[in-house]
Design an enzyme around this catalytic site. Structure first.
Site, PDB file in Angstrom:
ATOM      1  N   LYS A  66      -9.103 -50.232  25.972  1.00 54.09           N
ATOM      2  CA  LYS A  66      -9.417 -49.421  26.755  1.00 54.09           C
ATOM      3  C   LYS A  66     -10.345 -49.727  28.086  1.00 54.09           C
ATOM      4  O   LYS A  66     -10.456 -49.042  29.041  1.00 54.09           O
ATOM      5  CB  LYS A  66     -10.484 -48.460  25.722  1.00 54.09           C
ATOM      6  CG  LYS A  66      -9.461 -47.623  24.958  1.00 54.09           C
ATOM      7  CD  LYS A  66     -10.170 -46.566  24.160  1.00 54.09           C
ATOM      8  CE  LYS A  66      -9.365 -46.029  23.162  1.00 54.09           C
ATOM      9  NZ  LYS A  66      -9.994 -44.889  22.301  1.00 54.09           N
ATOM     10  N   ASN A  87      -8.508 -43.967  27.929  1.00 50.95           N
ATOM     11  CA  ASN A  87      -7.735 -43.677  26.966  1.00 50.95           C
ATOM     12  C   ASN A  87      -6.450 -43.118  27.313  1.00 50.95           C
ATOM     13  O   ASN A  87      -5.342 -42.951  26.728  1.00 50.95           O
ATOM     14  CB  ASN A  87      -8.357 -43.394  25.662  1.00 50.95           C
ATOM     15  CG  ASN A  87      -8.303 -41.626  25.790  1.00 50.95           C
ATOM     16  OD1 ASN A  87      -8.398 -41.135  27.051  1.00 50.95           O
ATOM     17  ND2 ASN A  87      -8.138 -40.982  24.702  1.00 50.95           N
ATOM     18  N   ASP A 103     -11.489 -38.998  24.714  1.00 55.70           N
ATOM     19  CA  ASP A 103     -12.025 -39.022  23.227  1.00 55.70           C
ATOM     20  C   ASP A 103     -12.976 -37.911  23.026  1.00 55.70           C
ATOM     21  O   ASP A 103     -13.166 -37.458  22.155  1.00 55.70           O
ATOM     22  CB  ASP A 103     -12.413 -40.730  23.063  1.00 55.70           C
ATOM     23  CG  ASP A 103     -11.427 -41.307  22.857  1.00 55.70           C
ATOM     24  OD1 ASP A 103     -10.120 -41.087  22.290  1.00 55.70           O
ATOM     25  OD2 ASP A 103     -11.454 -42.562  23.231  1.00 55.70           O
ATOM     26  N   GLY A 131     -18.037 -49.359  21.913  1.00 54.72           N
ATOM     27  CA  GLY A 131     -17.164 -48.432  22.883  1.00 54.72           C
ATOM     28  C   GLY A 131     -17.015 -47.176  22.338  1.00 54.72           C
ATOM     29  O   GLY A 131     -16.835 -46.092  23.218  1.00 54.72           O
ATOM     30  N   ALA A 132     -16.819 -46.606  21.182  1.00 58.80           N
ATOM     31  CA  ALA A 132     -16.675 -45.484  20.310  1.00 58.80           C
ATOM     32  C   ALA A 132     -17.709 -44.663  20.856  1.00 58.80           C
ATOM     33  O   ALA A 132     -17.497 -43.484  21.328  1.00 58.80           O
ATOM     34  CB  ALA A 132     -16.322 -45.400  18.878  1.00 58.80           C
ATOM     35  N   ASN A 152     -28.429 -47.820  16.146  1.00 60.44           N
ATOM     36  CA  ASN A 152     -27.526 -49.192  16.035  1.00 60.44           C
ATOM     37  C   ASN A 152     -27.952 -50.387  15.322  1.00 60.44           C
ATOM     38  O   ASN A 152     -29.331 -50.447  15.451  1.00 60.44           O
ATOM     39  CB  ASN A 152     -27.090 -49.510  17.362  1.00 60.44           C
ATOM     40  CG  ASN A 152     -26.148 -50.700  17.365  1.00 60.44           C
ATOM     41  OD1 ASN A 152     -25.000 -50.355  16.853  1.00 60.44           O
ATOM     42  ND2 ASN A 152     -25.963 -51.643  18.072  1.00 60.44           N
ATOM     43  N   ARG A 153     -27.369 -51.229  14.664  1.00 59.99           N
ATOM     44  CA  ARG A 153     -28.045 -52.276  14.105  1.00 59.99           C
ATOM     45  C   ARG A 153     -28.904 -53.105  15.065  1.00 59.99           C
ATOM     46  O   ARG A 153     -30.166 -53.281  14.663  1.00 59.99           O
ATOM     47  CB  ARG A 153     -27.169 -53.057  13.323  1.00 59.99           C
ATOM     48  CG  ARG A 153     -27.399 -54.199  12.250  1.00 59.99           C
ATOM     49  CD  ARG A 153     -26.171 -55.114  11.959  1.00 59.99           C
ATOM     50  NE  ARG A 153     -25.265 -54.040  11.020  1.00 59.99           N
ATOM     51  CZ  ARG A 153     -25.490 -53.922   9.926  1.00 59.99           C
ATOM     52  NH1 ARG A 153     -26.355 -54.444   9.104  1.00 59.99           N
ATOM     53  NH2 ARG A 153     -24.571 -53.325   9.047  1.00 59.99           N
ATOM     54  N   TYR A 218     -10.580 -41.812  10.114  1.00 58.58           N
ATOM     55  CA  TYR A 218      -9.711 -40.831   9.406  1.00 58.58           C
ATOM     56  C   TYR A 218      -8.919 -41.771   8.438  1.00 58.58           C
ATOM     57  O   TYR A 218      -8.771 -42.776   8.694  1.00 58.58           O
ATOM     58  CB  TYR A 218      -8.928 -39.833   9.910  1.00 58.58           C
ATOM     59  CG  TYR A 218      -7.840 -40.454  10.998  1.00 58.58           C
ATOM     60  CD1 TYR A 218      -7.949 -40.778  12.302  1.00 58.58           C
ATOM     61  CD2 TYR A 218      -6.555 -40.923  10.474  1.00 58.58           C
ATOM     62  CE1 TYR A 218      -7.159 -41.326  13.267  1.00 58.58           C
ATOM     63  CE2 TYR A 218      -5.663 -41.462  11.356  1.00 58.58           C
ATOM     64  CZ  TYR A 218      -5.862 -41.940  12.454  1.00 58.58           C
ATOM     65  OH  TYR A 218      -4.925 -42.607  13.426  1.00 58.58           O
TER      66      TYR A 218
HETATM   67  O1  SKM Z   1      -8.121 -42.537  22.143  1.00 58.70           O
HETATM   68  C1  SKM Z   1      -7.017 -42.567  21.369  1.00 58.70           C
HETATM   69  C2  SKM Z   1      -5.691 -43.016  22.027  1.00 58.70           C
HETATM   70  O2  SKM Z   1      -5.484 -42.080  23.105  1.00 58.70           O
HETATM   71  C3  SKM Z   1      -4.395 -43.037  21.027  1.00 58.70           C
HETATM   72  C4  SKM Z   1      -4.981 -43.411  19.431  1.00 58.70           C
HETATM   73  C5  SKM Z   1      -3.843 -43.779  18.812  1.00 58.70           C
HETATM   74  O3  SKM Z   1      -2.627 -43.463  19.132  1.00 58.70           O
HETATM   75  O4  SKM Z   1      -4.274 -44.321  17.471  1.00 58.70           O
HETATM   76  C6  SKM Z   1      -6.160 -43.609  18.990  1.00 58.70           C
HETATM   77  C7  SKM Z   1      -7.308 -43.470  20.042  1.00 58.70           C
HETATM   78  O5  SKM Z   1      -7.706 -44.876  20.608  1.00 58.70           O
END
Ligand code: SKM
Length: 270
Positions: A66, A87, A103, A131-132, A152-153, A218
């Protein structure tokens, strides 16, 4: 010939993006093909340029590319600019590439539209300063929340990220070890601790009564952080599958100008 799109990452076999975009295309009647691309770790830019030179129309970009996608884009949206990461790549004109980051809007839409969380004046804890977290900072600050604390740590990294957002909204940074006595209406996990089934070390009592947890990760079963939320009295404990579908919907909208329905697509992935 269908218009070509793809998700590029390394690894990429696990990605649900092809299934999500196939569902969007079928639902909206768009003639597109959306594939998977394994990007070369040492030559991401060549893979991207080849895809577009061969007529590709747009790419989703995932880990670990990214930041490189941000560098490569000829122009960027304000939210991508602040995120420092891209992304979504979009072909512009004959040879240009625009970078965006969907995102954060995916996170906000999942929480507010799909789950009914009202951000107004809430106190939100964002775990992690990598980054997230950076990727979702601007949409979070635009959500109407009352206070955002990034923990953050390494506290210095949280302070740095908070400084980036300080002109845009009420955000501060601190160390994970500085949360004693704090209470939050929403705790968002943007760390990768869950990948090794761990939870960031936060106080047992930092969730306000009626508070929620949200894990950007997830899984097929509840993630470690979702379980933490349930065990600590969270009212709701969504995971990041809805965010994944919502960020995809926003990318689809950028590419095709049509906003797909997401509820049934999320259900179909469970
Ligand atoms: O930001 C998203 C990305 O657009 C697609 C993605 C995926 O396909 O697992 C996960 C994320 O990083």
């Amino acid at each position: 010939m269908p218009d070509r799109y793809a998700v590029i990452g390394n690894p990429i076999a696990h990605s649900k993006s092809p299934a999500i975009h196939a569902a969007f295309a079928e639902q909206t009647g768009q003639d597109i093909h959306y594939g998977r691309l394994l990007g070369a770790l040492d030559d991401f830019a060549t893979d991207v340029r080849r895809f577009f030179d061969e007529g590709g129309r747009g790419l989703n970009v995932t880990v670990p590319f990214k930041e490189q996608a941000w560098d490569l884009a000829d122009e960027r949206s304000p939210r991508a600019e602040l995120a420092g990461a891209v992304n979504t790549l979009i072909r512009i004109g004959d040879s240009g590439i625009r970078g965006d980051n969907t995102d954060g809007v995916g996170l906000i839409r999942d929480l507010s539209i799909n789950h009914g969380f009202d951000f107004k004046d809430t106190s939100v804890l964002l775990l992690g300063a990598g980054g997230a977290s950076r990727g979702v900072l601007l949409p979070l600050l635009e959500s109407g929340l009352g206070r955002l604390l990034i923990a953050n740590r390494t506290a210095a990294k949280a302070h740095q990220l908070a400084e980036l957002g300080a002109k845009l909204g009420p955000v501060e940074g601190c160390g994970l070890d500085q949360l004693a006595g704090e209470r939050f209406d929403l705790i968002i996990n943007a760390t990768s601790a869950g990948l090794s089934n761990a939870v960031p070390p936060i106080p047992d009592d930092c969730l306000a009564s009626g508070g929620w947890t949200y894990d950007m990760l997830y899984g097929d079963t509840p993630t470690a952080f979702c379980r933490w939320g349930a065990e600590h009295g969270a009212k709701r404990t969504p995971d990041g599958l809805g965010m994944l579908v919502e960020q995809a919907a926003e990318s689809f909208f950028l590419w095709r100008g049509i906003r797909p329905e997401t509820t049934n697509v999320i259900k179909g992935l469970r």
